[in-house]
Design an enzyme around this catalytic site. Structure first.
Site, PDB file in Angstrom:
ATOM      1  N   TYR A 155       0.857  -0.840  -0.091  1.00  0.00           N
ATOM      2  CA  TYR A 155       0.067   0.463   0.203  1.00  0.00           C
ATOM      3  C   TYR A 155       0.963   1.133  -0.175  1.00  0.00           C
ATOM      4  O   TYR A 155       0.493   2.103  -0.650  1.00  0.00           O
ATOM      5  CB  TYR A 155      -0.989   0.215   1.303  1.00  0.00           C
ATOM      6  CG  TYR A 155      -1.789   1.189   1.662  1.00  0.00           C
ATOM      7  CD1 TYR A 155      -3.068   0.876   0.644  1.00  0.00           C
ATOM      8  CD2 TYR A 155      -2.023   2.474   2.268  1.00  0.00           C
ATOM      9  CE1 TYR A 155      -4.092   2.435  -0.294  1.00  0.00           C
ATOM     10  CE2 TYR A 155      -2.843   2.854   1.954  1.00  0.00           C
ATOM     11  CZ  TYR A 155      -3.466   3.597   1.306  1.00  0.00           C
ATOM     12  OH  TYR A 155      -4.775   4.210   1.717  1.00  0.00           O
ATOM     13  N   LYS A 159       1.039   3.897  -2.420  1.00  0.00           N
ATOM     14  CA  LYS A 159       0.801   5.463  -2.538  1.00  0.00           C
ATOM     15  C   LYS A 159       1.943   5.798  -3.018  1.00  0.00           C
ATOM     16  O   LYS A 159       1.592   7.097  -3.233  1.00  0.00           O
ATOM     17  CB  LYS A 159      -0.111   5.478  -1.485  1.00  0.00           C
ATOM     18  CG  LYS A 159      -1.590   4.964  -1.299  1.00  0.00           C
ATOM     19  CD  LYS A 159      -2.061   5.205  -2.032  1.00  0.00           C
ATOM     20  CE  LYS A 159      -4.087   5.003  -1.622  1.00  0.00           C
ATOM     21  NZ  LYS A 159      -4.950   5.527  -3.097  1.00  0.00           N
ATOM     22  N   THR A 190     -14.415   3.789   6.309  1.00  0.00           N
ATOM     23  CA  THR A 190     -14.642   3.325   5.839  1.00  0.00           C
ATOM     24  C   THR A 190     -14.936   1.824   5.873  1.00  0.00           C
ATOM     25  O   THR A 190     -14.337   1.154   7.020  1.00  0.00           O
ATOM     26  CB  THR A 190     -14.194   3.428   4.402  1.00  0.00           C
ATOM     27  OG1 THR A 190     -12.158   3.467   4.564  1.00  0.00           O
ATOM     28  CG2 THR A 190     -13.787   5.320   4.124  1.00  0.00           C
TER      29      THR A 190
END
Length: 254
Positions: A155, A159, A190
């Site tokens: 991740y 990013k 989320t």
């Protein structure tokens, strides 16, 4: 008149979370919205909600890591809505979570294919539209782009790559009118955060749910970046933690 009246906006990862909240706000601001996600049913439900509220919306099932699916979606949304003015690259996954040696390489690479490759595919497909419209591209970034976090090597890498794509877009196309932004939305309530809390890895997984922001808060910033008020920030990666940005958007300062 709504500030984005007549604009066409494409939002990836639009079936839930920040993407869905951004789609609702962009539609209320007057933009016709194309909702892209693998969960086509959820996008269809959101599109119906937006249309019931008087907006224009198109739902398209699309795996952004697939070149064929992105090309098909780009053709369909142009036929239905016209030239694209706004692209919000929001689709993303956090998995695999674990130390690098414990993550199967195929899963690690899959993360990059979605978080970085997916954004690149949409930009490549829609860049002619955005340039022709002096359009806006918002790449949803993360604080993880700028510092490593245990268990998130894929991740963080994806990013970080996306942050460099934003800078490259500005360098190569800013003079032609493209408005490129990176946006760090903070820690938001989320589905991704559910998976993070379940992992128990690194300090982010320890944050209580009540400390997380509502998806509407970063969505309001995304919509604001799509208007001329943000022209002085073009080419930058902005963070919702910036108190001055919060004031300019009209958010409660935290």
């Amino acid at each position: 008149m709504p500030r984005l009246n007549g604009k066409v906006a494409v939002i990836t990862g639009a079936s839930r979370g920040i993407g869905a909240a951004a789609a609702r706000i962009l539609a209320r601001e007057g933009a016709a919205v194309a909702l892209l996600a693998r969960s086509e049913g959820a996008c269809q439900a959101l599109a119906e909600e937006i249309r019931a509220d008087g907006g224009r919306a198109l739902a398209l099932g699309c795996d952004v890591s697939s070149g064929k699916e992105v090309a098909k979606a780009a053709r369909a949304l142009r036929e239905e809505l016209g030239r694209v003015d706004i692209l919000v690259n929001n689709a993303g996954v956090v998995e695999p979570i674990g130390k690098l040696a414990d993550c199967p390489p195929e899963e690690w690479i899959r993360n990059i294919e979605i978080n970085l490759g997916g954004a690149l595919r949409l930009l490549h497909a829609l860049l002619p539209d955005l340039l022709g419209a002096n359009g806006t591209g918002v790449n949803v970034s993360s604080g993880a782009a700028h510092r490593p976090l245990e268990g998130w090597s894929a991740y963080c890498a994806g990013k970080a790559g996306l942050a460099m794509v934003t800078r490259s877009l500005h360098l190569e196309y800013g003079a032609e009118g493209l408005r490129a932004f990176g946006f760090i939305p903070g820690v938001v309530d989320t589905e991704m955060q559910v998976k993070i809390r379940g992992s128990g890895i690194n300090e982010v997984s320890k944050l209580p749910r009540e400390s997380l922001a509502s998806p509407e808060r970063p969505a309001r910033v995304i919509a604001w970046l799509c208007g001329p008020e943000a022209d002085d920030l073009v080419g930058q990666e902005v963070s919702i933690r910036d108190a001055d940005l919060q004031k300019r958007v009209g958010l409660e300062v935290e």
